[in-house]
Scaffold this active site. Structure first.
Site, PDB file in Angstrom:
ATOM      1  N   ALA A 177       0.682  -1.333   0.090  1.00 20.60           N
ATOM      2  CA  ALA A 177      -0.066   0.034  -0.104  1.00 20.60           C
ATOM      3  C   ALA A 177       0.948   1.023   0.179  1.00 20.60           C
ATOM      4  O   ALA A 177       2.138   1.178   0.530  1.00 20.60           O
ATOM      5  CB  ALA A 177      -0.880  -0.087   1.240  1.00 20.60           C
ATOM      6  N   ASP A 178       0.324   2.196  -0.668  1.00 19.56           N
ATOM      7  CA  ASP A 178       0.951   3.454  -0.820  1.00 19.56           C
ATOM      8  C   ASP A 178       0.133   4.742  -0.921  1.00 19.56           C
ATOM      9  O   ASP A 178      -1.055   4.413  -1.143  1.00 19.56           O
ATOM     10  CB  ASP A 178       2.243   3.630  -1.651  1.00 19.56           C
ATOM     11  CG  ASP A 178       3.162   4.523  -1.196  1.00 19.56           C
ATOM     12  OD1 ASP A 178       3.036   5.659  -1.390  1.00 19.56           O
ATOM     13  OD2 ASP A 178       4.274   4.214  -0.941  1.00 19.56           O
ATOM     14  N   GLN A 179       0.453   5.798  -0.404  1.00 20.11           N
ATOM     15  CA  GLN A 179      -0.413   7.028  -0.417  1.00 20.11           C
ATOM     16  C   GLN A 179       0.571   8.284  -0.988  1.00 20.11           C
ATOM     17  O   GLN A 179       1.612   8.295  -0.605  1.00 20.11           O
ATOM     18  CB  GLN A 179      -0.906   7.441   0.827  1.00 20.11           C
ATOM     19  CG  GLN A 179      -2.107   8.586   0.552  1.00 20.11           C
ATOM     20  CD  GLN A 179      -2.490   8.721   2.072  1.00 20.11           C
ATOM     21  OE1 GLN A 179      -1.951   9.225   2.924  1.00 20.11           O
ATOM     22  NE2 GLN A 179      -3.882   8.324   2.182  1.00 20.11           N
TER      23      GLN A 179
END
Length: 202
Positions: free
Chosen positions: A78-80
């Protein structure tokens, strides 16, 4: 898949908390991905679709990095990324940078682009991108100084220099989007996919 064959490829305490609170059993492995090298490939590609694609690519590569060492596991990446007026922002490296970023966000909307992926045996088997749009109030410099004094270096742990579950919520006048996406993990679509693999069942 057994319950112990799920891995979160992230050092994020918030993402781990979300998965744990959802009733999942998993291990945590920090991918230690060289994010800057990957981001260079997206330099000059700053529109919303490209930023979504970058968040997804980062999520996928984090999971693939861990999957190569644990090929039998199902790995979550996951990344943002935050974008404001076409500019991307990383986590601030200092309190001065955090203050400058919050001044740039003040009185205008920004977008949080969150990507999540599942990888098995170094193959991306599912991925999903989601957005949330948040609009900050036109707060005063004195309010900003009080906020930074209260939260301290916790602001350096967030790309937007805030945590909605704390005093950071007072920075905002409008929030549009899924709460879990704002926290950096589009949880509901992830759980739906995990149930297909027999993992997120209660």
């Amino acid at each position: 898949m057994t319950k112990t064959s799920l891995i979160l490829a992230s050092a994020s305490a918030v993402r781990a908390m979300l998965l744990k609170d959802a009733g999942l059993e998993f291990d945590v492995e920090d991918s230690r991905l060289d994010e800057e090298a990957l981001k260079q490939g997206f330099a000059g590609r700053d529109d919303v679709a490209d930023t979504d694609a970058l968040a997804l690519r980062l999520a996928e590569e984090k999971a693939r990095t861990v999957s190569r060492a644990k090929p039998r596991a199902l790995v979550i990446g996951a990344d943002q990324i935050l974008s404001c007026d076409g500019q991307r922002y990383d986590k601030p490296k200092s309190m001065a940078e955090a203050r400058a970023n919050l001044q740039a966000f003040r009185g205008r909307p920004h977008i949080l682009h969150s990507g999540v992926a599942l990888v098995a045996n170094d193959v991306v088997i599912w991925s999903h991108a989601a957005q949330a749009q948040l609009t900050m109030r036109d707060f005063t410099d004195s309010f900003l100084d009080e906020y930074l004094a209260q939260v301290g270096e916790r602001v350096l742990k967030s790309v937007g220099c805030y945590q909605l579950e704390g005093p950071g919520v007072q920075l905002f006048e409008r929030i549009e989007g899924d709460y879990f996406t704002i926290l950096g993990l589009p949880l509901l679509p992830l759980l739906a996919e995990l149930r297909k693999h027999g993992i997120a069942t209660l």
